[in-house]
Design a protein around this motif. Sequence first.
Motif, short mmCIF file in Angstrom:
data_model
loop_
_atom_site.label_atom_id
_atom_site.label_comp_id
_atom_site.label_asym_id
_atom_site.label_seq_id
_atom_site.Cartn_x
_atom_site.Cartn_y
_atom_site.Cartn_z
N PHE A 219 48.33 103.28 18.53
CA PHE A 219 47.27 102.45 19.07
C PHE A 219 46.05 103.34 19.28
CE2 PHE A 219 49.58 104.26 22.54
CZ PHE A 219 48.60 104.64 23.45
N THR A 220 44.92 102.73 19.49
CA THR A 220 43.69 103.45 19.77
C THR A 220 43.58 103.67 21.27
OG1 THR A 220 42.64 102.36 17.90
CG2 THR A 220 41.19 103.42 19.49
N GLU B 172 40.88 100.77 30.13
CA GLU B 172 42.29 100.41 29.95
C GLU B 172 42.40 99.59 28.67
OE1 GLU B 172 45.19 99.17 33.24
OE2 GLU B 172 44.28 97.30 32.58
N ARG B 173 43.51 99.78 27.96
CA ARG B 173 43.79 98.97 26.77
C ARG B 173 45.10 98.24 27.00
NH1 ARG B 173 43.14 99.39 20.70
NH2 ARG B 173 44.77 97.97 20.01
N LEU B 174 45.08 96.94 26.82
CA LEU B 174 46.25 96.11 27.02
C LEU B 174 46.53 95.35 25.73
CD1 LEU B 174 47.11 94.03 30.06
CD2 LEU B 174 47.12 92.95 27.84
N SER C 89 46.21 103.39 30.06
CA SER C 89 45.18 103.42 31.09
C SER C 89 44.88 104.85 31.50
CB SER C 89 45.60 102.59 32.30
OG SER C 89 46.78 103.10 32.86
N ASN C 90 43.64 105.06 31.85
CA ASN C 90 43.25 106.34 32.42
C ASN C 90 42.26 106.11 33.55
OD1 ASN C 90 40.81 105.85 31.10
ND2 ASN C 90 41.31 107.17 29.39
N ARG C 91 42.60 105.13 34.35
CA ARG C 91 41.74 104.80 35.49
C ARG C 91 42.56 104.16 36.60
NH1 ARG C 91 39.49 99.38 35.95
NH2 ARG C 91 40.43 98.03 34.40
N TRP D 225 52.18 102.59 29.48
CA TRP D 225 53.16 101.72 30.13
C TRP D 225 53.71 100.71 29.14
CZ3 TRP D 225 53.46 102.12 35.60
CH2 TRP D 225 52.40 102.76 36.23
N LEU D 226 54.94 100.29 29.40
CA LEU D 226 55.49 99.09 28.79
C LEU D 226 55.86 98.20 29.97
CD1 LEU D 226 56.35 97.67 26.16
CD2 LEU D 226 58.66 98.54 26.60
N ALA D 227 55.24 97.02 30.03
CA ALA D 227 55.46 96.12 31.16
C ALA D 227 56.03 94.80 30.67
CB ALA D 227 54.14 95.88 31.90
#
Length: 104
Positions: A7-8, A15-17, A33-35, A92-94
Motif C-alpha cells: 500500500f502507499t 492516516e490511510r484506511l 497511521s502516523n498520527r 493495523w488490521l481491524a
Amino acid sequence: MTNLYEFTLPEEGEERLDILLRNDAVRIERIASNRARTEWYDQDEDEWAVLLEGRAELEIGARRVTLLRGDTLHLPAHCRHRVLSTSDDALWLAVFIKDISAVS
C-alpha cells in the motif's frame, strides 16, 4: 487477492484506511497511521484489532495501553477509546463486528 503490506504510506500526520471486506455483519480495515486521534470513539460495533507493525498508545476509558507489533485488542461496542500516539510505521488490521441480532 490482497497483500496486507502492499500500500502507499500516508503523508506525515495522516492516516490511510482501506476497507478490505464488508458485509452486513463484518467490516475489515487496514489502517496505516502516523498520527494521534484526539477524538474519543464510542462505536456501535465490537472491534478486534492487531497492530501488525509499529507501536501505539491508546486510552481506553481511564487507562492507558501500549501496543507493540503483534499485540491484539478487543474493544466491545460502546467501549470509549482513543489513540494517543502511533509510531511512523503503525499498521493495523481491524475487524468490526455488528450485533447481528440488531440487523433486520
